[in-house]
Design a protein around this motif. Structure first.
Motif, mmCIF file in Angstrom:
data_model
loop_
_atom_site.group_PDB
_atom_site.id
_atom_site.type_symbol
_atom_site.label_atom_id
_atom_site.label_comp_id
_atom_site.label_asym_id
_atom_site.label_seq_id
_atom_site.Cartn_x
_atom_site.Cartn_y
_atom_site.Cartn_z
ATOM 1 N N LEU A 105 0.648 -0.548 -0.055
ATOM 2 C CA LEU A 105 0.418 -0.341 -0.095
ATOM 3 C C LEU A 105 1.086 1.350 -0.136
ATOM 4 C CD1 LEU A 105 -2.152 -0.994 1.991
ATOM 5 C CD2 LEU A 105 -2.984 -0.347 0.421
ATOM 6 N N ASP A 106 1.903 1.479 0.745
ATOM 7 C CA ASP A 106 2.394 2.545 0.683
ATOM 8 C C ASP A 106 3.389 2.619 -0.207
ATOM 9 O OD1 ASP A 106 2.437 2.575 3.417
ATOM 10 O OD2 ASP A 106 4.311 1.813 4.121
ATOM 11 N N ALA A 107 3.799 1.676 -1.238
ATOM 12 C CA ALA A 107 4.387 2.199 -2.297
ATOM 13 C C ALA A 107 3.035 2.001 -3.539
ATOM 14 C CB ALA A 107 5.392 -0.005 -3.107
ATOM 15 N N GLY A 108 2.349 2.567 -3.742
ATOM 16 C CA GLY A 108 1.093 3.091 -4.642
ATOM 17 C C GLY A 108 0.482 1.803 -4.640
ATOM 18 N N ALA A 109 0.778 0.133 -4.080
ATOM 19 C CA ALA A 109 -0.463 -0.906 -4.705
ATOM 20 C C ALA A 109 -2.103 -0.167 -4.691
ATOM 21 C CB ALA A 109 0.210 -2.019 -4.731
ATOM 22 N N HIS A 110 -2.883 -1.150 -5.164
ATOM 23 C CA HIS A 110 -4.325 -0.963 -5.364
ATOM 24 C C HIS A 110 -4.724 -2.599 -4.437
ATOM 25 C CE1 HIS A 110 -4.767 2.749 -6.994
ATOM 26 N NE2 HIS A 110 -3.979 2.015 -7.685
ATOM 27 N N LEU A 111 -5.056 -2.933 -3.313
ATOM 28 C CA LEU A 111 -5.441 -3.778 -3.352
ATOM 29 C C LEU A 111 -6.760 -4.426 -3.172
ATOM 30 C CD1 LEU A 111 -3.429 -4.659 0.341
ATOM 31 C CD2 LEU A 111 -2.482 -5.269 -1.959
ATOM 32 N N SER A 112 -7.353 -5.679 -3.309
ATOM 33 C CA SER A 112 -8.533 -6.512 -3.864
ATOM 34 C C SER A 112 -8.098 -7.400 -2.546
ATOM 35 C CB SER A 112 -8.818 -6.526 -4.607
ATOM 36 O OG SER A 112 -9.769 -7.257 -4.298
ATOM 37 N N PHE A 113 -9.239 -7.284 -1.624
ATOM 38 C CA PHE A 113 -9.271 -8.791 -0.530
ATOM 39 C C PHE A 113 -10.658 -9.441 -1.222
ATOM 40 C CE2 PHE A 113 -8.045 -6.950 3.552
ATOM 41 C CZ PHE A 113 -6.390 -6.569 2.679
ATOM 42 N N GLY A 114 -9.973 -11.279 -1.131
ATOM 43 C CA GLY A 114 -10.218 -12.674 -1.114
ATOM 44 C C GLY A 114 -10.536 -13.314 -0.718
ATOM 45 N N SER A 115 -11.064 -14.347 -1.044
ATOM 46 C CA SER A 115 -10.362 -15.801 0.047
ATOM 47 C C SER A 115 -9.962 -16.686 -0.768
ATOM 48 C CB SER A 115 -11.745 -16.497 0.471
ATOM 49 O OG SER A 115 -12.591 -17.169 -0.236
ATOM 50 N N ASP A 116 -9.927 -16.801 -1.597
ATOM 51 C CA ASP A 116 -8.868 -18.026 -2.893
ATOM 52 C C ASP A 116 -10.306 -19.664 -2.370
ATOM 53 O OD1 ASP A 116 -7.584 -19.493 -4.411
ATOM 54 O OD2 ASP A 116 -5.817 -19.302 -2.976
ATOM 55 N N TRP A 117 -11.592 -19.564 -1.754
ATOM 56 C CA TRP A 117 -12.068 -20.078 -1.272
ATOM 57 C C TRP A 117 -11.923 -21.250 -2.517
ATOM 58 C CZ3 TRP A 117 -16.586 -23.218 -3.599
ATOM 59 C CH2 TRP A 117 -17.390 -24.016 -2.814
ATOM 60 N N PRO A 118 -12.224 -22.536 -1.977
ATOM 61 C CA PRO A 118 -12.493 -23.497 -1.019
ATOM 62 C C PRO A 118 -11.299 -23.789 0.004
ATOM 63 C CG PRO A 118 -12.144 -24.852 -2.692
ATOM 64 C CD PRO A 118 -12.576 -23.508 -3.166
ATOM 65 N N VAL A 119 -10.259 -23.252 -0.510
ATOM 66 C CA VAL A 119 -8.515 -22.942 0.209
ATOM 67 C C VAL A 119 -8.672 -22.032 0.978
ATOM 68 C CG1 VAL A 119 -6.644 -22.150 -0.301
ATOM 69 C CG2 VAL A 119 -7.164 -23.176 -2.130
ATOM 70 N N ALA A 120 -9.262 -20.954 1.189
ATOM 71 C CA ALA A 120 -10.067 -20.407 3.102
ATOM 72 C C ALA A 120 -11.210 -20.222 3.218
ATOM 73 C CB ALA A 120 -9.126 -19.236 3.114
ATOM 74 N N PRO A 121 -12.420 -19.831 4.110
ATOM 75 C CA PRO A 121 -13.322 -19.693 4.131
ATOM 76 C C PRO A 121 -13.509 -18.259 3.776
ATOM 77 C CG PRO A 121 -12.064 -19.760 6.124
ATOM 78 C CD PRO A 121 -10.961 -20.208 5.023
ATOM 79 N N PRO A 122 -14.502 -18.506 2.273
ATOM 80 C CA PRO A 122 -14.882 -16.510 2.720
ATOM 81 C C PRO A 122 -15.710 -15.762 3.184
ATOM 82 C CG PRO A 122 -16.843 -18.690 2.285
ATOM 83 C CD PRO A 122 -15.511 -19.005 2.573
ATOM 84 N N ILE A 123 -14.601 -16.131 4.559
ATOM 85 C CA ILE A 123 -15.458 -14.793 5.431
ATOM 86 C C ILE A 123 -14.767 -13.386 5.896
ATOM 87 C CG2 ILE A 123 -15.978 -14.800 8.037
ATOM 88 C CD1 ILE A 123 -15.486 -17.981 8.400
ATOM 89 N N PRO A 124 -15.188 -12.654 5.029
ATOM 90 C CA PRO A 124 -14.630 -10.766 4.793
ATOM 91 C C PRO A 124 -14.268 -10.760 6.151
ATOM 92 C CG PRO A 124 -16.608 -11.050 3.189
ATOM 93 C CD PRO A 124 -16.899 -12.585 4.869
ATOM 94 N N ILE A 125 -14.993 -10.484 7.385
ATOM 95 C CA ILE A 125 -14.270 -9.735 8.548
ATOM 96 C C ILE A 125 -12.860 -10.307 9.032
ATOM 97 C CG2 ILE A 125 -15.392 -9.758 10.550
ATOM 98 C CD1 ILE A 125 -17.844 -8.704 9.118
ATOM 99 N N ASP A 126 -13.064 -11.847 9.140
ATOM 100 C CA ASP A 126 -12.318 -12.400 9.320
ATOM 101 C C ASP A 126 -11.263 -12.170 8.937
ATOM 102 O OD1 ASP A 126 -13.732 -13.837 10.957
ATOM 103 O OD2 ASP A 126 -13.049 -15.189 11.225
ATOM 104 N N ALA A 127 -10.922 -11.799 6.782
ATOM 105 C CA ALA A 127 -10.026 -11.440 6.615
ATOM 106 C C ALA A 127 -9.436 -9.986 6.820
ATOM 107 C CB ALA A 127 -10.454 -11.584 5.332
ATOM 108 N N MET A 128 -9.635 -9.048 6.685
ATOM 109 C CA MET A 128 -10.081 -7.976 7.859
ATOM 110 C C MET A 128 -9.526 -7.817 8.361
ATOM 111 S SD MET A 128 -13.336 -5.750 6.677
ATOM 112 C CE MET A 128 -12.860 -4.224 6.955
ATOM 113 N N ALA A 129 -9.542 -8.577 9.909
ATOM 114 C CA ALA A 129 -9.373 -8.315 10.957
ATOM 115 C C ALA A 129 -7.338 -9.065 10.753
ATOM 116 C CB ALA A 129 -9.816 -9.147 11.998
ATOM 117 N N VAL A 130 -7.253 -10.434 9.735
ATOM 118 C CA VAL A 130 -5.768 -10.476 9.424
ATOM 119 C C VAL A 130 -5.119 -9.554 9.174
ATOM 120 C CG1 VAL A 130 -4.212 -11.821 8.650
ATOM 121 C CG2 VAL A 130 -6.424 -12.452 9.833
ATOM 122 N N ALA A 131 -5.820 -8.439 8.433
ATOM 123 C CA ALA A 131 -4.845 -7.526 7.428
ATOM 124 C C ALA A 131 -4.508 -6.334 8.554
ATOM 125 C CB ALA A 131 -5.297 -7.259 6.425
ATOM 126 N N ILE A 132 -5.645 -6.267 9.560
ATOM 127 C CA ILE A 132 -5.552 -4.902 10.648
ATOM 128 C C ILE A 132 -4.579 -5.114 10.822
ATOM 129 C CG2 ILE A 132 -6.753 -3.829 12.885
ATOM 130 C CD1 ILE A 132 -9.639 -3.921 9.882
#
Length: 268
Positions: free
Chosen positions: A167-194
């Motif tokens: 992000l500091d280098a100017g990239a644009h990030l789009s969060f996803g899950s890669d389901w079924p490799v990981a569960p599609p739970i956006p709030i959990d993904a946000m928690a990890v990123a934060i």
């Protein structure tokens, strides 16, 4: 029953016949073919992700795959963009990400080119990150942080899943899950990123607006005029709550303006 919208990225070699069929399908607002995907390398778990330097706990530097192994990556990117499709490049290892960045460097943002995963990025390639789009999966971090030091060594482990640096280098990030490799739970993904240094507003944008932009849609991911009317109501403000102590939870889900879920079941 609720209808679902699908934005499809195909694993195929593009052709004029494919493009014609795609245009017919795209007349349906619930199904759109928006891009083509090419695998440049393997995975972290199998140590087949392509790295500049050898793995610390496995022999070799990983493996090239797909168009990257055949020497036709740049031609494939050109062919995909000429058909009005988005080139999406699976690249996990730092050398694969470096090759992907160079393959899409100079393309207009309107092409919607995206690098998928980008789990490890070498310092030498950070200058190419500005204005590039990445589909990343924060929940992968939970499993991989356990073995990162052993697999990559201390220095390279710090370059893995480093979304703050991206992000500091100017990239644009789009969060996803890669389901079924990981569960599609956006709030959990946000928690990890934060937890890893992304701010709550950056995590929210990556989960909503940027996820929609990476799918070439202006009608999802926002609450503007003519938007689809997809809304999630949380029990607390995600921008000022303490994510380390308690994550927000969903109390209501609205799809296309219709309530489809409430925590107390009152929609049924």
């Amino acid at each position: 029953d609720q209808l679902m919208r699908f934005y499809v990225i195909c694993l195929d070699q593009p052709s004029e016949v494919f493009s014609a069929g795609r245009n017919v399908l795209n007349e349906n607002e619930y199904l759109a073919i928006i891009g083509m995907k090419s695998f440049l390398d393997g995975s972290f778990g199998s140590r087949t992700a392509k790295m500049y330097e050898e793995w610390c706990d496995a022999s070799g530097c990983g493996e090239w795959a797909g168009h990257a192994s055949k020497g036709g990556l740049n031609a494939w990117v050109a062919q995909v963009t000429e058909l009005g499709l988005a080139p999406v490049l699976h690249a996990i290892g730092d050398e694969a990400v470096g090759k992907a960045l160079r393959a899409i460097d100079g393309l207009s943002e309107s092409v919607h080119a995206r690098i998928e995963h980008a789990q490890s990025i070498a310092e030498r390639d950070v200058l190419f990150l500005k204005n590039k789009w990445f589909g990343v999966q924060p929940l992968h971090f939970l499993d991989e942080e356990i073995v990162a030091g052993r697999a990559l060594g201390t220095k390279r482990a710090l370059e893995m899943h480093n979304w703050r640096r991206m992000l500091d280098a100017g990239a644009h990030l789009s969060f996803g899950s890669d389901w079924p490799v990981a569960p599609p739970i956006p709030i959990d993904a946000m928690a990890v990123a934060i937890r890893c240094g992304v701010t709550p507003i950056e995590a929210l944008v990556a989960t909503t607006q940027n996820a929609a932009r990476s799918l070439q849609s202006t009608r999802i991911g926002n609450l503007g005029i003519d938007a689809m009317g997809d809304v999630v109501v949380l029990d607390k403000n995600p921008l000022n709550c303490d994510w380390k102590k308690e994550k927000p939870s969903v109390t209501m889900t609205i799809q296309a303006g219709n309530v489809v879920f409430t925590k107390d079941g009152s929609n049924e």
